[in-house]
Design a protein around this motif. Sequence first.
Motif, mmCIF file in Angstrom:
data_model
loop_
_atom_site.group_PDB
_atom_site.id
_atom_site.type_symbol
_atom_site.label_atom_id
_atom_site.label_comp_id
_atom_site.label_asym_id
_atom_site.label_seq_id
_atom_site.Cartn_x
_atom_site.Cartn_y
_atom_site.Cartn_z
ATOM 1 N N LYS A 186 0.823 -1.205 0.000
ATOM 2 C CA LYS A 186 0.000 0.000 0.000
ATOM 3 C C LYS A 186 0.862 1.262 0.000
ATOM 4 N N HIS A 187 1.964 1.233 0.700
ATOM 5 C CA HIS A 187 2.874 2.381 0.722
ATOM 6 C C HIS A 187 3.455 2.627 -0.672
ATOM 7 N N GLN B 25 2.133 1.659 -3.533
ATOM 8 C CA GLN B 25 1.048 2.119 -4.400
ATOM 9 C C GLN B 25 0.766 3.600 -4.190
ATOM 10 N N ALA B 26 0.741 4.035 -2.940
ATOM 11 C CA ALA B 26 0.472 5.449 -2.652
ATOM 12 C C ALA B 26 1.603 6.332 -3.171
ATOM 13 N N ARG B 27 2.837 5.887 -3.007
ATOM 14 C CA ARG B 27 3.985 6.642 -3.502
ATOM 15 C C ARG B 27 3.948 6.750 -5.019
ATOM 16 N N ASP B 28 3.655 5.640 -5.684
ATOM 17 C CA ASP B 28 3.586 5.645 -7.141
ATOM 18 C C ASP B 28 2.451 6.542 -7.632
ATOM 19 N N CYS B 29 1.342 6.502 -6.936
ATOM 20 C CA CYS B 29 0.199 7.334 -7.304
ATOM 21 C C CYS B 29 0.559 8.819 -7.179
ATOM 22 N N LEU B 30 1.263 9.170 -6.122
ATOM 23 C CA LEU B 30 1.686 10.573 -5.933
ATOM 24 C C LEU B 30 2.708 10.984 -6.995
ATOM 25 N N TYR C 43 3.002 9.831 -10.093
ATOM 26 C CA TYR C 43 2.413 9.954 -11.431
ATOM 27 C C TYR C 43 1.369 11.061 -11.534
ATOM 28 N N THR C 44 0.819 11.498 -10.389
ATOM 29 C CA THR C 44 -0.202 12.538 -10.438
ATOM 30 C C THR C 44 0.384 13.924 -10.150
ATOM 31 N N SER C 45 1.634 13.990 -9.740
ATOM 32 C CA SER C 45 2.266 15.289 -9.464
ATOM 33 C C SER C 45 2.591 16.005 -10.770
#
Length: 103
Positions: free
Chosen positions: A90-91, A93-98, A100-102
């Motif tokens: 989960k960590h 996934q959250a890091r990757d999401c941040l 790619y969305t930055s």
Amino acid sequence: FLLFNDTATTEIYTRSIVGSVRCVQETGENAICPVREELFSQSFDEIIRQVTINCPERGLLLHRVRDELKMSIASYQTLYKSAVEFGMRKHIQARDCLLYTSP
């Protein structure tokens, strides 16, 4: 409450227990420690042996309790490992999401 007949055997056993206690104190208190686990296992096995000499039925009951305890500990260790792995996924996934969305 020792079942030894001679003082020499009692003294040797007592010294080994004192050495075990010192080793346990040195291993720390907050982690799953294989040294502490082994020392407690040996101590419990010795208690089971002594009780079995005096009353075989109680020894058998303690043997079953020990086996159940070992299975419970193994289950808790598996659960802990799974929870840590889940948290890491989960960590990431959250890091990757941040990332790619930055902008």
